[in-house]
Write a protein that holds these residues in place. Structure first.
Motif, PDB file in Angstrom:
ATOM      1  N   MET A 116      -3.334 -22.980 -22.531  1.00 45.26           N
ATOM      2  CA  MET A 116      -4.096 -24.213 -22.762  1.00 45.26           C
ATOM      3  C   MET A 116      -3.269 -25.225 -23.545  1.00 45.26           C
ATOM      4  N   LYS A 117      -2.572 -24.753 -24.583  1.00 50.13           N
ATOM      5  CA  LYS A 117      -1.683 -25.617 -25.339  1.00 50.13           C
ATOM      6  C   LYS A 117      -0.616 -26.195 -24.411  1.00 50.13           C
ATOM      7  N   GLU A 155      -7.696 -34.231 -31.986  1.00 52.74           N
ATOM      8  CA  GLU A 155      -6.803 -33.584 -32.949  1.00 52.74           C
ATOM      9  C   GLU A 155      -7.472 -32.340 -33.528  1.00 52.74           C
ATOM     10  N   ASP A 156      -8.758 -32.435 -33.852  1.00 54.53           N
ATOM     11  CA  ASP A 156      -9.499 -31.279 -34.373  1.00 54.53           C
ATOM     12  C   ASP A 156      -9.520 -30.165 -33.339  1.00 54.53           C
ATOM     13  N   ILE A 200      -7.682 -24.796 -31.249  1.00 55.38           N
ATOM     14  CA  ILE A 200      -7.093 -23.982 -30.183  1.00 55.38           C
ATOM     15  C   ILE A 200      -5.789 -23.346 -30.671  1.00 55.38           C
ATOM     16  N   LYS A 201      -5.004 -24.131 -31.386  1.00 58.63           N
ATOM     17  CA  LYS A 201      -3.723 -23.626 -31.898  1.00 58.63           C
ATOM     18  C   LYS A 201      -3.970 -22.443 -32.838  1.00 58.63           C
ATOM     19  N   ARG A 202      -4.975 -22.587 -33.705  1.00 60.15           N
ATOM     20  CA  ARG A 202      -5.306 -21.513 -34.642  1.00 60.15           C
ATOM     21  C   ARG A 202      -5.741 -20.271 -33.888  1.00 60.15           C
ATOM     22  N   PHE A 203      -6.572 -20.467 -32.874  1.00 66.25           N
ATOM     23  CA  PHE A 203      -7.058 -19.351 -32.079  1.00 66.25           C
ATOM     24  C   PHE A 203      -5.898 -18.625 -31.389  1.00 66.25           C
TER      25      PHE A 203
END
Lengths: 210, 106
Positions: A1-2, B88-89, B94-97
């Motif tokens: 997804m990223k 941004e939130d 997603i990055k944290r997940f």
């Protein structure tokens, strides 16, 4: 997804270069600079015209960049945006503008200073110029992620160092460097534009959609 | 780990939908883009794209301006400050997940 998000962000950043127009205009500017340095090499060193041309280098250089950007935008409005859409990019920050202006002025001042005070260093001017321009292309290529800009960096380095090592330094060498890079940019931009026009048909006469 | 996975349930579903996520990704990289560009880049049908843009405009994430380029009508889309912040939130979530779940071998 990223990765999906980054893919679209990167592709949108690359959109400005999808048609090769910026390279075509840059090629024109480089050819103009080639003519400028050729004129400098051909004119008598102490002539009024030679002095005026040297003094006006910074103005000529920065003026070319500003006019070039306007020209690219004007052509895109007619050619690119009707085919594949209209995008405006976020304006550079004030800090970014100052850095770009500072770098351009520094380069211009370096060239003028070297030409006036240390004639022997002129032998290495094509190599120094090639290195600075290659560094610029490399930074740009890594930001935008388009492989052809890495090739332009290599070409710049090769032309610059090759000319200095072959003894064609000095103003004539600079003229040949800029002309060589100019033709390289015209080739790169031309091929990109041809590819773009093949993929993006001319717009049909229809009203906007939503 | 289950708490990290459950955290996905709190993600902004308006952004999380794949088509709208593409729209956000594109518009986050620019000041504005017109409908034609979004249509080309997302590959969505015109009707589908219009529907998603309307939803985002209703939520206050998007500003849609109908203007002209010469005589040709133009629809220009721009993320609002609210939309940029929401995106941004979302990216941070997603990055944290991903970092907490996949990169720890979970």
């Amino acid at each position: 997804m990223k990765d999906n998000i980054n893919y679209h962000v990167q592709k949108t950043r690359q959109y400005w270069h999808i048609d090769g127009l910026a390279e075509l205009v840059a090629g024109g500017i480089f050819l103009f600079l080639g003519a400028y340095f050729f004129a400098l090499s051909a004119l008598p060193p102490n002539s009024l015209l030679n002095t005026l041309l040297q003094a006006g280098f910074a103005l000529i250089f920065i003026g070319s960049l500003l006019l070039g950007k306007r020209l690219v935008t004007a052509i895109k409005i007619r050619l690119t945006f009707p085919r594949t859409g209209f995008v405006t990019y976020r304006p550079p920050t004030t800090r970014s503008r100052w850095i770009s202006a500072g770098l351009a002025l520094f380069m211009a001042a370096l060239v003028v200073a070297l030409m006036s005070t240390a004639p022997a260093s002129l032998e290495w001017m094509p190599a120094i110029t090639g290195l600075i321009v290659a560094a610029g292309w490399l930074i740009f290529a890594s930001r935008v992620g388009l492989p052809r800009f890495f090739l332009l960096a290599i070409a710049s380095l090769a032309f610059g160092i090759g000319l200095s090592l072959s003894g064609l330094g000095d103003l004539l060498g600079l003229a040949i460097y800029y002309a060589s890079m100019g033709f390289t940019l015209l080739l790169s931009g031309g091929l990109t534009l041809r590819s773009y026009l093949k993929q993006a048909p001319a717009p049909q006469e229809e009203s906007d959609e939503s | 780990m289950s708490r990290d996975i459950q955290g996905l349930a709190e993600v902004n579903r308006l952004i999380h939908e794949p088509a709208r996520l593409m729209i956000f990704a594109i518009l986050s990289a620019v000041e504005s883009a017109d409908f034609l560009y979004l249509h080309q880049e997302t590959g969505l049908s015109r009707g589908n794209l219009s529907s998603h843009l309307s939803k985002l405009e209703e939520a206050g994430y998007l500003r849609i301006v109908k203007t002209y380029r010469g005589k040709i009508p133009l629809t220009v889309c721009q993320l609002t400050e609210t939309g940029r912040k929401a995106f941004e939130d979302y990216r941070r979530q997603i990055k944290r997940f991903v970092e907490n779940t996949f990169e720890t071998g979970g």
